[in-house]
Design an enzyme around this catalytic site. Structure first.
Site: not given
Ligand code: ATP
Ligand code: MG
Length: 585
Positions: A294, A304, A59
C-alpha cells in the site's frame, strides 16, 4: 500534460504476470454475458471482448484517499493498456457503516482522476449488495457439498476453539451436523428466526491448518440491520472474505489486485472459488488474487478511521479541506489528476513496504503544474512604491507572457502606473550582503517593465517603512531596443496600485509535524497547528476573469487555485504548492 507518445508505462510484477497469462492464452475463451452472474448466466454467452478484467472495489464507508488513488490508477491503467475493462464495484456487504453520500463521492473522485466505467458498450458500475441472492446460493452450494455448517457455539467459544499460532483449533460439536440440518438452520437464519450472534455459517476446511484463516472461517452472520441498498430484505450478511472472491468471479474478473494485508487470505479466496467451480456454480478460468504494497506517505495519515476522526472532531474543515489527503481535498488543493499519475509511475508497484517522502509527491505535482499553469502576478506582502518621475496619469502597457517556456499560451498586457505594489521583502533599508533587490541608491528591473533606481523611503511613527521612492530610466523598457544597456542584478515583480485587485490567500502546509504521525501515541498530538495561514494579497487585474478551480503560478511564489468559496466580490486562492520544497523539519 498527457503521457501520449514516447514513454511506455514502467513495468512491474503485476504487468509481468498479466503478460505471461496472456501469452499462455489463459483467458482466450472466457465468456461474458454482459452482466455479472454465476456460470449458468455466462455459459451460453459469447467470448469476452475484454482481454482482462480488473476492478476497484471500495467499501463506501468514507471518502477516497491518496492510497485509493494508487489502486484506481493501477487497476484502470492495466485494463486500458491490455485492452481490458476495469469495474467500479462497491463492496457494500457490511450494512453498518455504509452510505449513499460516500457512494456518490467515490464515483465523482474516480471520474475526477480521469477514469470511466460506463460507456455505450458496457456499464461496469456494480454493487456487491446486488449479489446477495447469488451469495446465498453459493453458501447453499457449499452446504450441499458438505463444505459448510451452521455453528451454534457462542462467539466466545468459537474464539477459544480456534487455537493459536502454535496450537491447532478444536472441532466444533456442530461440525458433523447433517447436510439437511444445516440447510434447515441456514434457511431459518435467513428467515430471521434467530438473534444476532446466535449462530454463524462456517466453511468446513481444517481446524488444524497452520493458516488460522483456514480454520473453518465464518462465511455468513446474522445482523438485524437495514442495508443502504437492500433495505430490510436480509438479516444475514456474507463475511467479506467469502463475498469478495464470489464478487470477482461473478464479474469474471481475471486479476483481483489488492493490498498486502490480504495475502494470508489468498488460500481461502482460492478455496472458495475452487469449491464453487467444482460444484458447477462458477466456471474456470477463475480470478486470481495478486497483492501489492500500500501507499504510505510521510506527514500523512491514510486510514479511513483516522480521517473520519479528523473531520468529526473538527481538526480540519471537512473532507475536502485542502490539507486532507482525500481526493476531494486534492481537488480543492489543486493537486492535478495527471500529477497523481506521474507520481504513481515514479513510485511504481511492488511488494516491498515503504514510506514515500511527501516531497516526491509534491515534486510530481509541481512538475505537472509547471506545464499546465499560466503565470499571473501577485504581491503577497504589499509595500507601496512610487515612481517619482513617472507621469501622473500615464499607463504604460507591458507585454507579459502567460508561460515563459510555452509561447503558444500567448501573452497579456499589464498596466504599469506611477504607484505600484511590490513585495516587502524586496526592499531593505540596510541590505545584507548579496542582496540584489531594492535599497537606497540601487537599481533593479521592474519585471517586464523599466529599470528603476531607489531614491529614498518613508516610515511611519514606529519607523516601519511604508513607502519606497524611486525614479525610472526611460529607455530601459523590457523588449525595446537597447533596454539592456543598463545592467542590473535584481528583477522584482509588481502590480499597479490602481489596476489591481485584493484577494484572500490561504497558504497550506503539512497537517502533521513528524514523518510518521502514525507512530505517535496519539496521532492528534502531532497536528501542525500552523498548517493554514491566511493573508491578503494584491493581484494583477486579469485575475478577476478566473473561475473556481482555475489554477495559476503566481510568479516567484507558487501554484494557486481559485477556491469554491470565492465570489466576484472576494476571490480566495489556495496554495497548492510552493515553487520549491520549503518544509523545515
Ligand atoms: P483504509 O485502510 O484506509 O480504511 P480500506 O482498504 O479499508 O482503506 P477499501 O475501501 O476497502 O479501503 O479499499 C478499496 C481498495 O483500495 C482496496 O483494494 C484497497 O486495497 C485499496 N487501498 C486502500 N488503501 C490503500 C493504500 N494506502 N494504498 C494502496 N491501495 C489502497
Ligand atoms: Mg477495507
Amino acid at each position: 500534460m498527457k503521457n501520449d507518445n514516447a514513454t511506455p508505462p514502467p513495468t512491474n510484477f503485476i504487468r509481468n504476470i498479466i503478460e505471461k497469462n496472456l501469452a499462455d492464452n489463459l483467458y482466450q475463451h472466457k465468456k461474458w454475458s454482459g452482466k455479472p452472474g454465476p456460470e449458468i448466466e455466462h455459459a451460453k454467452a459469447p467470448e469476452d471482448t475484454a482481454r482482462i478484467r480488473t476492478r476497484f472495489p471500495p467499501e463506501p464507508n468514507g471518502y477516497l484517499h491518496f492510497g485509493h488513488a494508487k489502486s484506481i490508477i493501477l487497476n484502470f491503467n492495466l485494463a486500458e493498456d491490455y485492452q481490458g475493462r476495469c469495474h467500479l464495484r462497491f463492496d457494500d456487504t457490511n450494512p453498518e457503516k455504509e452510505s449513499e453520500e460516500y457512494v456518490n463521492s467515490i464515483i465523482d473522485s474516480v471520474r475526477w482522476l480521469g477514469y470511466e466505467f460506463q460507456d455505450e458498450k458496457e456499464n461496469n458500475l456494480y454493487f456487491a449488495s446486488d449479489y446477495f441472492d447469488y451469495m446465498y446460493e453459493a453458501a447453499v452450494v457449499l452446504i450441499k457439498a458438505d463444505l459448510a455448517y451452521v455453528d451454534k457455539q457462542t462467539p466466545e467459544e468459537i474464539r477459544l476453539n480456534r487455537g493459536t499460532l502454535t496450537e491447532p483449533g478444536k472441532d466444533s460439536p456442530f461440525r458433523n451436523q447433517s447436510v439437511e440440518d444445516n440447510l434447515t438452520l441456514f434457511e431459518a437464519m435467513k428467515q430471521g428466526k434467530y438473534a444476532d450472534g446466535e449462530m454463524v455459517l462456517r466453511a468446513k476446511i481444517n481446524m488444524a491448518s497452520p493458516n488460522i484463516n483456514l480454520r473453518d472461517p465464518a462465511i455468513y452472520r446474522i445482523r438485524h440491520v437495514t442495508h443502504h441498498n437492500s433495505g430490510d430484505k436480509w438479516c444475514i450478511y456474507p463475511m467479506y472474505t467469502f463475498a469478495h472472491p464470489i464478487e470477482d468471479a461473478l464479474e469474471k474478473i481475471t486479476h483481483s489486485i489488492c493490498t498486502l494485508e490480504f495475502e494470508d487470505q489468498r488460500p481461502f479466496y482460492d478455496w472458495v472459488l475452487k469449491k464453487l467451480a467444482d460444484a458447477g456454480f462458477l466456471a474456470k478460468p477463475l480470478p486470481k488474487q495478486h497483492e501489492f504494497s500500500r501507499l504510505n506517505l510521510t506527514h500523512v495519515v491514510l486510514s479511513k478511521r483516522k480521517l473520519i476522526q479528523l473531520v468529526d472532531e473538527g481538526h480540519v474543515h471537512g473532507w475536502d479541506d485542502p490539507r486532507m489527503p482525500t481526493l476531494v481535498g486534492a481537488k480543492r488543493r489543486g493537486y492535478p489528476p495527471s500529477g497523481f499519475k506521474l507520481f504513481m509511475d515514479r513510485i511504481g508497484v511492488s511488494k516491498a513496504d515503504s514510506v514515500i517522502d511527501y516531497q516526491v509527491f509534491e515534486d510530481a505535482m509541481r512538475e505537472v503544474l509547471n506545464h499546465e499553469c499560466d503565470r499571473r502576478i501577485a504581491v503577497l506582502n504589499p509595500l507601496k512604491l512610487v515612481i517619482h518621475n513617472f507621469p501622473e496619469n500615464h499607463i504604460e502597457l507591458c507585454e507579459v507572457p502567460n508561460h515563459p517556456q510555452d509561447s503558444e499560451r500567448g501573452s497579456r498586457q499589464v498596466k504599469l502606473t506611477k504607484e505600484l505594489w511590490i513585495e516587502k521583502e524586496d526592499f531593505e533599508v540596510n541590505p545584507p550582503p548579496k542582496f540584489f533587490r531594492l535599497f537606497p541608491g540601487n537599481q533593479v528591473r521592474l519585471r517586464y517593465g523599466f529599470v528603476i533606481e531607489c531614491t529614498g523611503y518613508e516610515t511611519d511613527d514606529q519607523g516601519k517603512v511604508i513607502k519606497v521612492l524611486c525614479d525610472y530610466l526611460p529607455d530601459t523598457k523590457s523588449g525595446t531596443p537597447g533596454s539592456d544597456a543598463v545592467k542590473v542584478k535584481g528583477n522584482i515583480h509588481w502590480v499597479s496600485a490602481q489596476f489591481s485587485t485584493s484577494v484572500v490567500i490561504r497558504n497550506y502546509d503539512r497537517l502533521f509535524h513528524s514523518d510518521n504521525p502514525n507512530d505517535a501515541e496519539n496521532f492528534l498530538d502531532d497536528i501542525n497547528q500552523n498548517s493554514i495561514q491566511m493573508s491578503e494579497a494584491v493581484c494583477e487585474e486579469h485575475i478577476t476573469q478566473a473561475s473556481i478551480g482555475d489554477q495559476f503560478q503566481f510568479e516567484r511564489h507558487g501554484y494557486y487555485i481559485v477556491d469554491p468559496e470565492s465570489s466576484t466580490e472576494q476571490m480566495i486562492f489556495n496554495r497548492t504548492a510552493t515553487l520549491r520544497d520549503i518544509w523545515q523539519k
